[in-house]
Design an enzyme around this catalytic site. Sequence first.
Site, PDB file in Angstrom:
ATOM      1  N   HIS A 174       0.818  -1.213   0.000  1.00 20.68           N
ATOM      2  CA  HIS A 174       0.000   0.000   0.000  1.00 20.68           C
ATOM      3  C   HIS A 174       0.851   1.261   0.000  1.00 20.68           C
ATOM      4  O   HIS A 174       0.415   2.306  -0.464  1.00 20.68           O
ATOM      5  CB  HIS A 174      -0.974  -0.022   1.177  1.00 20.68           C
ATOM      6  CG  HIS A 174      -2.116  -0.939   0.903  1.00 20.68           C
ATOM      7  ND1 HIS A 174      -2.177  -2.203   1.402  1.00 20.68           N
ATOM      8  CD2 HIS A 174      -3.198  -0.776   0.112  1.00 20.68           C
ATOM      9  CE1 HIS A 174      -3.260  -2.780   0.944  1.00 20.68           C
ATOM     10  NE2 HIS A 174      -3.909  -1.947   0.160  1.00 20.68           N
TER      11      HIS A 174
ATOM     12  N   GLU B  34     -11.398 -10.055  -5.268  1.00 22.38           N
ATOM     13  CA  GLU B  34      -9.959 -10.022  -4.963  1.00 22.38           C
ATOM     14  C   GLU B  34      -9.505 -11.284  -4.247  1.00 22.38           C
ATOM     15  O   GLU B  34      -8.381 -11.355  -3.772  1.00 22.38           O
ATOM     16  CB  GLU B  34      -9.589  -8.754  -4.187  1.00 22.38           C
ATOM     17  CG  GLU B  34     -10.375  -8.493  -2.935  1.00 22.38           C
ATOM     18  CD  GLU B  34      -9.982  -7.202  -2.244  1.00 22.38           C
ATOM     19  OE1 GLU B  34      -8.928  -6.624  -2.549  1.00 22.38           O
ATOM     20  OE2 GLU B  34     -10.742  -6.770  -1.356  1.00 22.38           O
TER      21      GLU B  34
ATOM     22  N   ASP C 228      -4.695  -7.952  -4.465  1.00 27.39           N
ATOM     23  CA  ASP C 228      -4.940  -9.095  -3.582  1.00 27.39           C
ATOM     24  C   ASP C 228      -5.205 -10.367  -4.378  1.00 27.39           C
ATOM     25  O   ASP C 228      -4.786 -11.450  -3.975  1.00 27.39           O
ATOM     26  CB  ASP C 228      -6.108  -8.797  -2.635  1.00 27.39           C
ATOM     27  CG  ASP C 228      -5.641  -7.998  -1.431  1.00 27.39           C
ATOM     28  OD1 ASP C 228      -4.612  -8.371  -0.842  1.00 27.39           O
ATOM     29  OD2 ASP C 228      -6.283  -6.985  -1.101  1.00 27.39           O
TER      30      ASP C 228
ATOM     31  N   CYS D 289      -9.839  -2.333 -10.399  1.00 30.11           N
ATOM     32  CA  CYS D 289      -9.298  -1.179  -9.672  1.00 30.11           C
ATOM     33  C   CYS D 289      -7.944  -1.486  -9.047  1.00 30.11           C
ATOM     34  O   CYS D 289      -7.351  -0.645  -8.398  1.00 30.11           O
ATOM     35  CB  CYS D 289     -10.279  -0.683  -8.611  1.00 30.11           C
ATOM     36  SG  CYS D 289     -10.593  -1.880  -7.320  1.00 30.11           S
TER      37      CYS D 289
HETATM   38  C1  PEP Z   1      -6.620  -4.763  -4.653  1.00 26.38           C
HETATM   39  O1  PEP Z   1      -6.462  -5.630  -3.799  1.00 26.38           O
HETATM   40  O2  PEP Z   1      -6.312  -4.887  -5.839  1.00 26.38           O
HETATM   41  C2  PEP Z   1      -7.209  -3.459  -4.265  1.00 26.38           C
HETATM   42  C3  PEP Z   1      -7.582  -2.588  -5.165  1.00 26.38           C
HETATM   43  O3  PEP Z   1      -7.320  -3.186  -2.949  1.00 26.38           O
HETATM   44  P1  PEP Z   1      -6.075  -2.857  -1.988  1.00 26.38           P
HETATM   45  O4  PEP Z   1      -4.874  -2.654  -2.859  1.00 26.38           O
HETATM   46  O5  PEP Z   1      -6.431  -1.643  -1.213  1.00 26.38           O
HETATM   47  O6  PEP Z   1      -5.985  -4.079  -1.134  1.00 26.38           O
HETATM   48 MG    MG Z   2      -7.371  -5.464  -1.872  1.00 25.80          MG
END
Ligand code: PEP
Ligand code: MG
Length: 542
Positions: free
Chosen positions: A187, A430, A454, A501
Amino acid sequence: MTIFKGKGVYGAVAIGKISVFKRRDTTVKRIHVSDTAAEKKRLEAAKEAATAQLQEIYDKALKEVGEQNAQIFEIHMMMIEDDDYNESIESIIDTQSVNAEYAVSVTADNFSEMFASMDDAYMQARSADVKDISNRIIACLSDDGSQENSDEKVIICADDLAPSETVLLDKNKVLAFVTSHGSSNSHTAILARNMNIPAVIGAGDDFLSAVSDGMFAAVDGYTGEVFLSPDTEALEKLETKQKEDEEKKRLLQELKGKENVTLDGTRINIFANIGGVDHIGAVLANDAGGIGLFRSEFLYLESSDYPTEEQQFAAYKKVLESMAGKKVIIRTLDIGADKKVDYFDLAKEDNPALGFRAIRICLTRPEIFRTQLRALYRASAFGKLGIMFPMITSVSEVEQIKKICAEVREELRADGVDFDENAELGIMIETPAAAVISDKLAPLVDFFSVGTNDLTQYTLACDRQNSAVEQFVDTHHEAILRLIEMSAKNAHANGAWIGICGELAADTSLTETFLRMGIDELSVSPSFVLKVRDAVRHTDLS
Ligand code: PEP
Ligand code: MG
């Protein structure tokens, strides 16, 4: 000149001075002092510094989230002056001949316990506040002031940065991030992209011992190279690259206002991902068609206590209003794994990525979930909102979520509160489980959004935080692409739409593949919107 090489996670060049990130040691030690008068002087100075910080935060909050939400910082300033609180600290310093940090910490524990045991809900809530102001004073006591006092933009160097640390850095003072460890799907890397900050991760174990505050350096976020004390030749090359980079970005600006349409006329939405209200400027500047992912957990990470319904409502409303009728998908709290928040009191886990996170927390602690849902639905009256739920693995989770949403809507109706009855509900795909049962999940929701970050870690069994397994992560792995394709087919067969996303949405070598799968929306960091638009406009599916 010394060169370190890591992995570039946001392509851009930065040139400037280094600031080594100083992690605050939050453990307070009991130290004997002989000069208690001097200790009380230190305390006074720290209280003054804490009050000045609070005044600054209050002024900022007043402008950004309004008087009601800013009030808490005014209360904090008053609490710092409270006589009982101060008498307790001074008496511990005097009677025990101990350091001010220790005296503040003991007083904080005593006062917060006292507040927590009161009957009055208002006073109970002060329990967290007294801890908060005390932590601030302790931080001021142990702060040498070197990091915050300069206005110069710097290259932040750290062993690794937690999302909560990244989010609290003043973006206006950061030229680039370089970390010794970390992985490109963490993140922190995602935040760097969202913030448009050149970043290199995994520069190696020796990196930190080679840098010091004030050292001149250049960071190439494209190649992952970090040049310490660059020589004239390297510097000239990087300056040229920086200029070319700016020129490329300027050319992409010409795509603003143009459609996301392929050469053969296929259209797709290109939306943006954000982590907070202050990223909206970048969304608008890059001409995104909407917001495909607002990671709401950053509101929780930025806060020292559970954000109230009012605070959340103000933030969501602001995003919806700023987007002026364009769609905004807000994801409910995805805390846990690497996104740790102290006040959640989550137990330490051996396998946090497979642990108590996201929707699992929300369904287990429904009071937190309901507060967020109430704020979201109330905000839905101010724009076009979609609510999205993370980390889904089963039909029963979605059924429980829908039941809670229906109850919240009923409550709001009974209270006569305005909200959008048609706000869309969607889930993240995910986990491999969600993709595999997407035929069962699709009839329950309005949309899917594929979280490839994920989905990749769970499909390939590679912890996204662990740089040691990064070499085994093939983001184009057939298993992942098949799961996305399967989810797209099942979404469309059931009248739902599907977006992506996760970070893979911005990988333009896959844009054609995604378009052929029938993906309806790609949601990317704001600075990638025009790059993806460019790729779409050069694709021919005929
Ligand atoms: C993902 O897992 O691709 C996602 C968009 O959520 P995050 O990166 O916040 O886990
Ligand atoms: Mg995620």
